[in-house]
Design an enzyme around this catalytic site. Structure first.
Site, mmCIF file in Angstrom:
data_model
loop_
_atom_site.group_PDB
_atom_site.id
_atom_site.type_symbol
_atom_site.label_atom_id
_atom_site.label_comp_id
_atom_site.label_asym_id
_atom_site.label_seq_id
_atom_site.Cartn_x
_atom_site.Cartn_y
_atom_site.Cartn_z
ATOM 1 N N HIS A 162 15.806 1.418 9.811
ATOM 2 C CA HIS A 162 16.719 1.683 8.714
ATOM 3 C C HIS A 162 16.861 0.215 7.903
ATOM 4 O O HIS A 162 18.034 -0.350 8.284
ATOM 5 C CB HIS A 162 17.712 2.287 8.987
ATOM 6 C CG HIS A 162 18.723 2.982 7.915
ATOM 7 N ND1 HIS A 162 19.636 2.120 7.277
ATOM 8 C CD2 HIS A 162 18.666 3.975 7.496
ATOM 9 C CE1 HIS A 162 19.901 2.818 6.294
ATOM 10 N NE2 HIS A 162 19.482 4.205 6.258
ATOM 11 N N ILE A 219 19.645 -2.449 6.651
ATOM 12 C CA ILE A 219 21.167 -2.183 6.335
ATOM 13 C C ILE A 219 21.685 -1.030 7.183
ATOM 14 O O ILE A 219 21.032 -0.178 7.673
ATOM 15 C CB ILE A 219 21.127 -1.621 4.822
ATOM 16 C CG1 ILE A 219 20.514 -0.197 4.555
ATOM 17 C CG2 ILE A 219 20.765 -2.625 3.847
ATOM 18 C CD1 ILE A 219 20.765 0.218 3.055
ATOM 19 N N GLY A 243 24.774 4.626 6.402
ATOM 20 C CA GLY A 243 26.262 5.090 5.668
ATOM 21 C C GLY A 243 26.779 5.846 6.703
ATOM 22 O O GLY A 243 28.064 5.679 7.103
ATOM 23 N N VAL A 244 26.239 6.559 7.475
ATOM 24 C CA VAL A 244 26.970 7.507 8.545
ATOM 25 C C VAL A 244 27.515 6.752 9.512
ATOM 26 O O VAL A 244 28.568 7.037 10.287
ATOM 27 C CB VAL A 244 25.970 8.769 8.921
ATOM 28 C CG1 VAL A 244 24.784 8.186 9.734
ATOM 29 C CG2 VAL A 244 26.659 9.733 9.613
ATOM 30 N N GLU A 281 31.259 6.790 10.821
ATOM 31 C CA GLU A 281 31.571 6.778 12.262
ATOM 32 C C GLU A 281 32.350 5.535 13.014
ATOM 33 O O GLU A 281 33.269 6.004 13.644
ATOM 34 C CB GLU A 281 30.348 6.876 13.103
ATOM 35 C CG GLU A 281 30.535 6.969 14.398
ATOM 36 C CD GLU A 281 31.145 8.357 15.034
ATOM 37 O OE1 GLU A 281 31.605 8.315 16.181
ATOM 38 O OE2 GLU A 281 31.137 9.363 14.279
#
Length: 145
Positions: free
Chosen positions: A49, A55, A58-59, A63
Site C-alpha cells: 500500500h 501511504i 485510511g482504515v 483504527e
C-alpha cells in the site's frame, strides 16, 4: 503518559496491529485522550500500500484513533476493563484530508461524546505536524471477552 507496554495492559491489540506507541494524556473528567504513533517504513501494510508510493491505509489511521480511545475507556472502567473489548458498530463520518507517510508522527485526539450502557459515540482527529489529516465520528460497543 503511558508507553507501549502499559498500553498493552489496557487494550488487547498486539503487533502488527497495535497502532498506538504512547498515550500522552488521559482526561477522565473531559473524557478525552491524546495518543501518538510513529510511522516507519517497517509497517507491514507498506509492502502493498502502495509499492513505490507508501501511504498509511485510511482504515489503519481510524483504527489507531479508536485504539487510543480504547485506552480511555479502559481507564474509565478500571480493572473491569480488562474483561472488555471494544467493537466498531458504525462510522458516522470519516474524512481523509492528507496522506500519512513513513517518517510521519500521528497524534490521535479523541473524545467520548455520549455513553449509554455499553454503547459509546466518539469523535476524533488525527494530526501530522499540527495539521488535521483525518477526522472521524464513530460508534462502538463494549463487549465482555
Amino acid at each position: 503518559m503511558l508507553n507501549t507496554i502499559e498500553i498493552m495492559k489496557r487494550i488487547p491489540h498486539r503487533y502488527p496491529f497495535l497502532l498506538v506507541d504512547r498515550i500522552l494524556e488521559v482526561n477522565l473528567e473531559e473524557k478525552t485522550v491524546v495518543g501518538l504513533k510513529n510511522v516507519t517504513i517497517n509497517e507491514a501494510f507498506f509492502g502493498g500500500h502502495f509499492p513505490g508510493h507508501p501511504i498509511v491505509p485510511g482504515v489503519m489511521i481510524v483504527e489507531g484513533l479508536a485504539q487510543a480511545l480504547g485506552v480511555l475507556v479502559f481507564e474509565q472502567y478500571g480493572e473491569e476493563g480488562k474483561n472488555m473489548v471494544p467493537y466498531f458498530a458504525a462510522f458516522e463520518s470519516v474524512k481523509f484530508k492528507a496522506p500519512v507517510r513513513p517518517g510521519d508522527q500521528m497524534i490521535y485526539e479523541a473524545k467520548i461524546l455520549k455513553q449509554r450502557r455499553n454503547i459509546i459515540k466518539a469523535e476524533g482527529v488525527v494530526k501530522v505536524d499540527g495539521k488535521i489529516v483525518t477526522q472521524a465520528k464513530f460508534t462502538f460497543s463494549i463487549v465482555e471477552k
